[in-house]
Structures are given as C-alpha cells and as structure tokens.
Enzyme design. Sequence first.
Site, mmCIF file in Angstrom:
data_model
loop_
_atom_site.group_PDB
_atom_site.id
_atom_site.type_symbol
_atom_site.label_atom_id
_atom_site.label_comp_id
_atom_site.label_asym_id
_atom_site.label_seq_id
_atom_site.Cartn_x
_atom_site.Cartn_y
_atom_site.Cartn_z
ATOM 1 C CD GLU A 178 -3.090 -0.835 2.206
ATOM 2 O OE1 GLU A 178 -3.148 0.240 2.841
ATOM 3 O OE2 GLU A 178 -3.919 -1.756 2.350
ATOM 4 C CG ASP A 229 -8.677 2.975 4.944
ATOM 5 O OD1 ASP A 229 -7.506 3.081 5.330
ATOM 6 O OD2 ASP A 229 -9.019 2.263 3.976
ATOM 7 C CG HIS A 288 -4.971 4.569 1.359
ATOM 8 N ND1 HIS A 288 -5.864 5.187 2.170
ATOM 9 C CD2 HIS A 288 -5.282 3.253 1.388
ATOM 10 C CE1 HIS A 288 -6.688 4.284 2.670
ATOM 11 N NE2 HIS A 288 -6.362 3.112 2.213
ATOM 12 C CG HIS A 322 -7.259 -0.517 -0.413
ATOM 13 N ND1 HIS A 322 -8.596 -0.461 -0.074
ATOM 14 C CD2 HIS A 322 -6.604 0.151 0.566
ATOM 15 C CE1 HIS A 322 -8.734 0.212 1.046
ATOM 16 N NE2 HIS A 322 -7.543 0.602 1.446
#
Length: 165
Positions: free
Chosen positions: A36, A111, A98, A100
């Site tokens: 990630e 999150d 971000h 995944h």
Amino acid sequence: MSKRLYWNETAVIGLSLDANHEREMLQECTKSFPNETGGILIGLYKQDNTIAEVTKISGPPKDSKHGRYTFYRGTLGLIELLDEYWEKHQQYYLGEWHFHPNGKPVPSHQDILQMKQIANSKRYNCPEPILLIVGGHPKKQWTTSAYVFPKGKECITLPVWELGK
C-alpha cells in the site's frame, strides 16, 4: 484534459480530479506494488464551496510505512509543502489518498476511523476530509472511489462521473 467528478447529491462536497493527478497516483502505486501507499490531496473549493478541486497529489512522505495490507502516512515535509501551497496559491489540505493493491477501493475500518479523527482534529482544520482510494493493479485493471467524512456524520460515498476530454 480529462477530469473525473466524484459527486453525490446528499454530500456536502464533491471532488474534481484531472487525469494528470490520476497518473501521478498510479505511478506511486506502481512503485509501491504490492504494498500500500498514499499521500495527501491539496487544492481549493469551487462552485460555492461544493467542489473540492485537487491541484496537487503528494506521494508518501519519507517516514511513511508501507505494508501489504497497511499504510501509515508519515508527516516528514508535509507542513512545508502545505505552507508553500498556501503562501503561493491559497490552496490547502483537502484529504488523503491511498492504494489497496489487488483490492477494492473501499475504506477499511482503520481508514474510516482515521478519516473521522481528521474531521474532528483542530490541527487538520478540515471538517469534511476526502478519502480517494485506488484499488486493483496499477498496470492492469484498477479503479478509484472517493468518500467524504463530514464531521459528526457518517461517511458518504461519492460516485464517479466522467467529464469532458
């Protein structure tokens, strides 16, 4: 230039993202894969403060921690970056993005907790932070989703709309 608009009629705010910023995120995802990664969204509000327009995507600060199923965004250099964008352009922190890897662009429990903390934080001064998630494989098939976290309310999904090229 192609843009994506993430919008929901019930949301207090939508998100506008151009193709260049999307490419920057995908480059960061490719460098980090299979881990990630992420960064922050910088920009300004338009359309009577209903659209957050991204003007800068940061990569992960050097003190960030990348894992297969975790990402801790560091802070090294972010204050200076935010100060620069405020002083030169009157632009500021809009939220987070971000990645995944090989996953869906859906916020995890962590999150959600983190974004709610940001919404409630005086330090961030961002009562409606946005989270943009890239899911999948950056070189093959990927997709994005956006969410807004209004202070004191539940997360709102912002479906994507393609805008002109």
